[in-house]
Design a protein around this motif. Sequence first.
Motif, PDB file in Angstrom:
ATOM      1  N   LYS A   4      44.571 -37.990  51.242  1.00  0.00           N
ATOM      2  CA  LYS A   4      45.566 -38.002  50.604  1.00  0.00           C
ATOM      3  C   LYS A   4      45.358 -37.630  49.233  1.00  0.00           C
ATOM      4  N   ASN A   5      44.229 -37.772  48.500  1.00  0.00           N
ATOM      5  CA  ASN A   5      43.874 -37.375  47.229  1.00  0.00           C
ATOM      6  C   ASN A   5      43.628 -35.974  47.373  1.00  0.00           C
ATOM      7  N   ILE A   6      43.131 -35.187  48.236  1.00  0.00           N
ATOM      8  CA  ILE A   6      43.032 -33.924  48.290  1.00  0.00           C
ATOM      9  C   ILE A   6      44.469 -33.336  48.386  1.00  0.00           C
ATOM     10  N   GLY A   7      45.387 -33.830  49.305  1.00  0.00           N
ATOM     11  CA  GLY A   7      46.690 -33.424  49.155  1.00  0.00           C
ATOM     12  C   GLY A   7      47.325 -33.315  47.690  1.00  0.00           C
ATOM     13  N   GLU A   8      47.035 -34.420  47.102  1.00  0.00           N
ATOM     14  CA  GLU A   8      47.517 -34.358  45.409  1.00  0.00           C
ATOM     15  C   GLU A   8      46.986 -33.647  44.582  1.00  0.00           C
ATOM     16  N   GLU A   9      45.475 -33.239  44.936  1.00  0.00           N
ATOM     17  CA  GLU A   9      44.921 -32.192  43.973  1.00  0.00           C
ATOM     18  C   GLU A   9      45.423 -30.843  44.201  1.00  0.00           C
ATOM     19  N   GLY A  10      46.249 -30.628  44.921  1.00  0.00           N
ATOM     20  CA  GLY A  10      46.888 -29.115  44.948  1.00  0.00           C
ATOM     21  C   GLY A  10      46.453 -28.104  46.137  1.00  0.00           C
ATOM     22  N   ILE A  11      45.903 -28.735  47.279  1.00  0.00           N
ATOM     23  CA  ILE A  11      45.465 -27.858  48.217  1.00  0.00           C
ATOM     24  C   ILE A  11      46.659 -27.090  48.957  1.00  0.00           C
ATOM     25  N   MET A  12      47.788 -27.762  48.562  1.00  0.00           N
ATOM     26  CA  MET A  12      49.103 -27.310  49.280  1.00  0.00           C
ATOM     27  C   MET A  12      49.571 -25.867  48.480  1.00  0.00           C
ATOM     28  N   THR A  13      48.897 -25.842  47.417  1.00  0.00           N
ATOM     29  CA  THR A  13      49.317 -24.468  46.708  1.00  0.00           C
ATOM     30  C   THR A  13      48.212 -23.166  47.012  1.00  0.00           C
ATOM     31  N   GLN A  14      47.090 -23.626  47.662  1.00  0.00           N
ATOM     32  CA  GLN A  14      46.013 -22.631  47.827  1.00  0.00           C
ATOM     33  C   GLN A  14      45.993 -21.628  49.070  1.00  0.00           C
ATOM     34  N   GLY A  15      47.283 -21.556  49.593  1.00  0.00           N
ATOM     35  CA  GLY A  15      47.411 -20.601  50.691  1.00  0.00           C
ATOM     36  C   GLY A  15      47.230 -21.300  52.233  1.00  0.00           C
ATOM     37  N   ASP A  16      47.726 -20.763  53.069  1.00  0.00           N
ATOM     38  CA  ASP A  16      47.910 -21.034  54.435  1.00  0.00           C
ATOM     39  C   ASP A  16      46.329 -21.441  54.878  1.00  0.00           C
ATOM     40  N   ALA A  17      45.295 -20.515  54.610  1.00  0.00           N
ATOM     41  CA  ALA A  17      44.065 -20.745  55.341  1.00  0.00           C
ATOM     42  C   ALA A  17      43.185 -21.850  54.686  1.00  0.00           C
TER      43      ALA A  17
ATOM     44  N   ILE B 295      44.979 -24.727  53.616  1.00  0.00           N
ATOM     45  CA  ILE B 295      45.710 -25.556  54.164  1.00  0.00           C
ATOM     46  C   ILE B 295      45.156 -25.973  55.615  1.00  0.00           C
ATOM     47  N   ARG B 296      44.930 -24.844  56.511  1.00  0.00           N
ATOM     48  CA  ARG B 296      44.826 -25.178  57.800  1.00  0.00           C
ATOM     49  C   ARG B 296      43.368 -25.538  57.837  1.00  0.00           C
ATOM     50  N   LYS B 297      42.324 -25.144  57.363  1.00  0.00           N
ATOM     51  CA  LYS B 297      41.091 -25.367  57.339  1.00  0.00           C
ATOM     52  C   LYS B 297      40.758 -26.929  56.713  1.00  0.00           C
ATOM     53  N   GLY B 298      41.552 -27.378  55.628  1.00  0.00           N
ATOM     54  CA  GLY B 298      41.461 -28.464  55.008  1.00  0.00           C
ATOM     55  C   GLY B 298      42.004 -29.651  55.928  1.00  0.00           C
ATOM     56  N   ALA B 299      43.062 -29.313  56.801  1.00  0.00           N
ATOM     57  CA  ALA B 299      44.002 -30.013  57.576  1.00  0.00           C
ATOM     58  C   ALA B 299      42.869 -30.443  58.983  1.00  0.00           C
ATOM     59  N   ILE B 300      42.002 -29.418  59.365  1.00  0.00           N
ATOM     60  CA  ILE B 300      41.289 -29.520  60.582  1.00  0.00           C
ATOM     61  C   ILE B 300      40.150 -30.465  60.194  1.00  0.00           C
ATOM     62  N   ILE B 301      39.411 -30.270  58.735  1.00  0.00           N
ATOM     63  CA  ILE B 301      38.346 -30.893  58.784  1.00  0.00           C
ATOM     64  C   ILE B 301      38.843 -32.419  58.513  1.00  0.00           C
ATOM     65  N   GLY B 302      40.087 -32.562  57.748  1.00  0.00           N
ATOM     66  CA  GLY B 302      40.487 -34.000  57.751  1.00  0.00           C
ATOM     67  C   GLY B 302      40.559 -34.785  59.048  1.00  0.00           C
ATOM     68  N   ALA B 303      41.319 -33.677  60.084  1.00  0.00           N
ATOM     69  CA  ALA B 303      41.763 -34.405  61.429  1.00  0.00           C
ATOM     70  C   ALA B 303      40.436 -34.568  62.022  1.00  0.00           C
ATOM     71  N   LEU B 304      39.464 -34.103  61.825  1.00  0.00           N
ATOM     72  CA  LEU B 304      38.144 -34.272  62.473  1.00  0.00           C
ATOM     73  C   LEU B 304      37.564 -35.587  62.089  1.00  0.00           C
ATOM     74  N   ALA B 305      37.664 -35.771  60.757  1.00  0.00           N
ATOM     75  CA  ALA B 305      36.953 -37.009  60.269  1.00  0.00           C
ATOM     76  C   ALA B 305      37.646 -38.185  60.749  1.00  0.00           C
ATOM     77  N   LEU B 306      39.041 -38.205  60.790  1.00  0.00           N
ATOM     78  CA  LEU B 306      39.739 -39.266  61.541  1.00  0.00           C
ATOM     79  C   LEU B 306      39.882 -39.374  63.093  1.00  0.00           C
ATOM     80  N   TYR B 307      39.545 -38.294  63.600  1.00  0.00           N
ATOM     81  CA  TYR B 307      39.428 -38.246  64.994  1.00  0.00           C
ATOM     82  C   TYR B 307      38.155 -39.094  65.260  1.00  0.00           C
ATOM     83  N   LEU B 308      36.870 -38.743  64.785  1.00  0.00           N
ATOM     84  CA  LEU B 308      35.517 -39.369  64.786  1.00  0.00           C
ATOM     85  C   LEU B 308      35.737 -40.829  64.492  1.00  0.00           C
ATOM     86  N   ASP B 309      36.607 -41.381  63.250  1.00  0.00           N
ATOM     87  CA  ASP B 309      36.752 -42.743  63.194  1.00  0.00           C
ATOM     88  C   ASP B 309      37.406 -43.377  64.454  1.00  0.00           C
TER      89      ASP B 309
END
Length: 237
Positions: free
Chosen positions: A191-204, A206-220
């Motif tokens: 959530k904090n990563i989203g608030e810190e402006g990753i949505m303005t950093q381009g599609d690449a 955003i995609r990589k941030g979403a993947i690494i976040g999904a991996l963390a929650l998937y493992l949890d």
Amino acid sequence: MQTQIGTHDITLVQAKQQASTVFLAKVFNWMAAGLTLTGVIAYLVAASGMARVLAASPIFFILVLAEIGLVFFLAARIDRIQPGTATGLFIGYSALNGVTLSTIFLMYTQASIAATFLVTAGMFAAMAVYGMVTKRDLSGLGSFMFMGLIGILLASIVNFFLQSSSLYWAISAIGVLIFVGLTAYDVQKIKNIGEEGIMTQGDAAIRKGAIIGALALYLDFINLFLMLLRFFGGSRD
């Protein structure tokens, strides 16, 4: 002037919240896709009878090592690889995990696996909501949970040789608490990563941030599910 500043601040907060919501949705969508793929493959491998062959083969341990390697590779090189590669690695890991998890159908009944999955989903959702809405900084909790994770990994290695049932159940109970805590921590971090402006950093980014976040929650989720399965899983024996 004070009113204008206040309005600007409110607008900025709303923009951050909206960006965070959009980013969280992307993360949860990828996590759900990974879990779905894992579940489908696990069921198909078990239904085909290959799970029994796999469980008796050294290939199983090779696959487990490959999974661990994929996780570390993806986490270490997420900033240097292409979004498509990151996505492929996450999908590959989810599929490979489905193959290895097919062996749980040899140990537990399908009904107990399904029931445990629902319990896990409920606990995960509750802690995810807590991580999203709490005003408390959970970074200290995350550090504590990580140390606990190292502890249960070491204890699991020791118990591999001791085969102590008491230690087994203690590890399982502590593991549930650790992955419940990590769920809240990881969701707040995302959530904090989203608030810190990753949505303005381009599609690449955003995609990589979403993947690494999904991996963390998937493992949890997966690890919480496996820990709870030790308590709620109905043995086939």
